[in-house]
Motif scaffolding. Sequence first.
Motif, short mmCIF file in Angstrom:
data_model
loop_
_atom_site.label_atom_id
_atom_site.label_comp_id
_atom_site.label_asym_id
_atom_site.label_seq_id
_atom_site.Cartn_x
_atom_site.Cartn_y
_atom_site.Cartn_z
N ARG B 32 3.36 1.64 2.10
CA ARG B 32 2.62 1.45 3.35
C ARG B 32 2.40 2.84 3.85
O ARG B 32 1.28 3.34 4.19
CB ARG B 32 3.23 0.72 4.25
CG ARG B 32 3.70 -0.61 4.14
CD ARG B 32 2.18 -1.39 3.98
NE ARG B 32 1.39 -1.41 5.34
CZ ARG B 32 0.17 -1.99 5.16
NH1 ARG B 32 -0.33 -2.76 4.47
NH2 ARG B 32 -0.29 -1.92 6.61
N LYS B 34 1.79 5.51 1.98
CA LYS B 34 1.06 6.25 1.16
C LYS B 34 -0.48 5.41 1.38
O LYS B 34 -1.20 5.58 0.49
CB LYS B 34 1.34 5.90 -0.19
CG LYS B 34 2.44 6.90 -0.66
CD LYS B 34 1.80 8.34 -0.96
CE LYS B 34 2.99 9.31 -0.87
NZ LYS B 34 2.31 10.80 -1.31
N ARG B 35 -0.35 4.39 2.31
CA ARG B 35 -1.57 3.61 2.75
C ARG B 35 -1.96 2.82 1.43
O ARG B 35 -3.42 2.88 1.26
CB ARG B 35 -2.91 4.65 3.21
CG ARG B 35 -2.30 5.54 4.19
CD ARG B 35 -3.43 6.11 4.99
NE ARG B 35 -4.46 5.29 5.52
CZ ARG B 35 -4.13 4.62 6.60
NH1 ARG B 35 -3.20 4.61 7.30
NH2 ARG B 35 -5.26 3.66 7.20
N MET B 36 -1.17 2.24 0.70
CA MET B 36 -1.65 1.23 -0.46
C MET B 36 -2.02 0.24 -0.05
O MET B 36 -1.81 -0.28 1.15
CB MET B 36 -0.41 1.24 -1.40
CG MET B 36 -0.18 2.52 -2.10
SD MET B 36 1.20 2.20 -3.43
CE MET B 36 1.40 3.69 -4.24
N ASP B 37 -2.82 -0.63 -0.99
CA ASP B 37 -3.09 -1.75 -0.52
C ASP B 37 -2.23 -2.86 -1.02
O ASP B 37 -1.21 -2.55 -1.60
CB ASP B 37 -4.55 -2.13 -1.06
CG ASP B 37 -4.58 -1.91 -2.70
OD1 ASP B 37 -3.65 -2.21 -3.33
OD2 ASP B 37 -5.64 -1.75 -3.16
N LEU B 38 -2.54 -4.19 -1.10
CA LEU B 38 -1.77 -5.24 -1.12
C LEU B 38 -1.11 -5.17 -2.66
O LEU B 38 0.22 -5.42 -2.92
CB LEU B 38 -2.54 -6.56 -1.11
CG LEU B 38 -1.93 -7.86 -1.11
CD1 LEU B 38 -0.71 -7.90 -0.07
CD2 LEU B 38 -2.54 -9.04 -1.23
N VAL B 39 -1.75 -4.89 -3.69
CA VAL B 39 -1.62 -4.76 -5.17
C VAL B 39 -0.63 -3.43 -5.18
O VAL B 39 0.61 -3.85 -5.63
CB VAL B 39 -2.75 -4.36 -5.88
CG1 VAL B 39 -2.33 -4.33 -7.36
CG2 VAL B 39 -3.69 -5.61 -5.83
N GLY B 40 -0.94 -2.34 -4.51
CA GLY B 40 0.05 -1.28 -4.63
C GLY B 40 1.43 -1.65 -4.05
O GLY B 40 2.46 -1.56 -4.36
N PHE B 42 2.79 -4.53 -3.57
CA PHE B 42 3.82 -5.54 -4.40
C PHE B 42 4.34 -4.61 -5.76
O PHE B 42 5.49 -4.91 -5.93
CB PHE B 42 2.99 -6.63 -4.85
CG PHE B 42 3.48 -7.57 -6.12
CD1 PHE B 42 4.72 -8.20 -5.76
CD2 PHE B 42 3.07 -7.56 -7.16
CE1 PHE B 42 5.49 -8.90 -6.88
CE2 PHE B 42 3.55 -8.02 -8.37
CZ PHE B 42 4.90 -9.13 -8.05
N VAL B 43 3.54 -4.01 -6.29
CA VAL B 43 3.91 -3.36 -7.61
C VAL B 43 5.02 -2.25 -7.12
O VAL B 43 6.03 -2.31 -7.85
CB VAL B 43 2.67 -2.66 -8.13
CG1 VAL B 43 3.33 -1.90 -9.61
CG2 VAL B 43 1.69 -3.54 -8.67
N VAL B 147 5.30 6.91 -8.85
CA VAL B 147 4.16 6.11 -8.68
C VAL B 147 3.75 6.55 -7.17
O VAL B 147 2.28 6.55 -7.10
CB VAL B 147 4.66 4.73 -8.67
CG1 VAL B 147 3.54 3.82 -8.17
CG2 VAL B 147 4.98 4.04 -10.03
N CYS B 148 4.52 6.82 -6.36
CA CYS B 148 3.77 7.13 -4.94
C CYS B 148 3.38 8.82 -5.17
O CYS B 148 3.22 9.48 -3.96
CB CYS B 148 4.73 7.17 -3.85
SG CYS B 148 4.93 5.15 -3.52
N ASN B 149 3.58 9.65 -6.23
CA ASN B 149 3.11 10.77 -6.24
C ASN B 149 4.04 11.94 -5.64
O ASN B 149 3.40 12.69 -4.76
CB ASN B 149 1.70 10.98 -5.97
CG ASN B 149 1.15 12.16 -6.68
OD1 ASN B 149 1.46 12.85 -7.74
ND2 ASN B 149 0.05 12.71 -6.10
#
Lengths: 209, 209, 209
Positions: B32, B34-40, B42-43, B147-149
């Motif tokens: 969150r 990292k402002r990811m969407d739903l797919v991000g 979950f993964v 993954v979150c860089n």
Amino acid sequence: MMPPQLPPGSLIKIIEVIAILVGAFSGFIEARRKRMDLVGVFVVAFITAFGGGTLRDILLDKRPLFWVSHQEYAILIFVLALTAAPLIQHLRQIVSERLIVIADAIGLGMFAIAGVAEAMRAGMPIFIASMMGVITGIFGGVMRDIVCNEVPMVFRDGKPYAICAFFGCWAYLLQMHFGAEHDFALWTSASGITILRLICWKFDMRLGR
Amino acid sequence: MMPPQLPPGSLIKIIEVIAILVGAFSGFIEARRKRMDLVGVFVVAFITAFGGGTLRDILLDKRPLFWVSHQEYAILIFVLALTAAPLIQHLRQIVSERLIVIADAIGLGMFAIAGVAEAMRAGMPIFIASMMGVITGIFGGVMRDIVCNEVPMVFRDGKPYAICAFFGCWAYLLQMHFGAEHDFALWTSASGITILRLICWKFDMRLGR
Amino acid sequence: MMPPQLPPGSLIKIIEVIAILVGAFSGFIEARRKRMDLVGVFVVAFITAFGGGTLRDILLDKRPLFWVSHQEYAILIFVLALTAAPLIQHLRQIVSERLIVIADAIGLGMFAIAGVAEAMRAGMPIFIASMMGVITGIFGGVMRDIVCNEVPMVFRDGKPYAICAFFGCWAYLLQMHFGAEHDFALWTSASGITILRLICWKFDMRLGR
């Protein structure tokens, strides 16, 4: 990443090559954008084309990997990296955005359904199989973005991409559950993903966060 | 990531679920941020919860993976990503920092000792087994950060986290070497990691560089 | 990452240790540059030294991994991380740039040829075997850079590094194809990579993009 049970018709072969080329192409573009050299361009293209299926096969402990037993694809990407990569800027002008999206949507459908079919054949439980389908479809791009030092696009742009693959995998699983013929289930689900993806793209749909 | 030899009591089951939920929760928060969407979301939650054990099992060549044979955990994280993720901001206000740290310390102890026990059962040499314990304990978070860089937090904040897991793994290995009863060694070492971690947190200890 | 068929002479043993130390050393430097703590320094050094061969073995499904059956190397890097890492700044002043480049070039040759030989023994097709050689030679550094949150240096600096490994692997494969004696092919190819790499470095050669 095509599973062996696909009949070896010329249509399949063509779609298979298209799916791999599209993956490689998106790797070329991203690697050039990051100002990578020849080695980077080849590796990133290769990872984008084969990363998803390779991760799936490692998780399932399946060998040999697709690209190991079909070295012609690795050679193809190698030759393209040597010859076509410098022309990428021009290629992007010739090949329209629309064509890239369509080819990519075809690749997504093929990869995802090949992935879920492979996972079911390996005896995976059903939800895990659907995850393996999505992994096969999207993790090439995820690995490309990690190597290029970006937060993976598919995790942050809010566009339904993984979700199209996910629904398509369940369409396949439900058809198999209710006794559909395998080839029928395979083709309808893969096409379903492609069409769903193209609709989402056409209407620029986004998920809420 | 719990090894099969743990008795299937309800206490274990509860701690197991807590450890996985804490991993997933920390993935939710980071995704969150990292402002990811739903797919991000979950993964990243999935990778944080299961990444360490999955890497260990791939290195040991052990299959099926824990989350493959227990798909209920994957489904649980999936449902949480759909329902709870939007509420994370609120959850963080309800759930105190203290509670998160405690739950995470419990998870670290359980994962690390499960990892070292698994590695010994697979016949690993002793130092490698201790590394496998630490890998199981920390690599979920490492993969989350990659993954979150980000440069992985556990490699740069100088706080004893991996080191608590490392000492606990050796406490387990020494007890086994001197013929301690297995369950006793398991529980004391796992609790030892948890307590050590909480002490380090309480007194804000740091390693020199 | 040395294949078992190498005769266990003292020269081999020395070169093997040098190759691993050089990998670890480059991990130490990068980890310190990123201001990592002790845990980060150890993990990054370990990944740099063993990452390439580990990835190759996972792709080939070969176990046990080299560092698992030779835990003395893991212990060596562990002890170095504890003792030598704080001295890295001083070490860099004592050890000349030239010496590091030479040691690294030796490591690249040894790792790459060990990788291609291992892949051939595993029955890989020839182009894939050459790729496995290059992967063994360069992916330690690639993983180091990914963990350190950088675009991998070997993909972007335009200097022939992977390419030296690639040519050397083909020199080995061609010699084997034309019936050369194995040890001869092994040593000439590995030395060839080292010499080619040093020539490229000496004249500061670059690839076009």
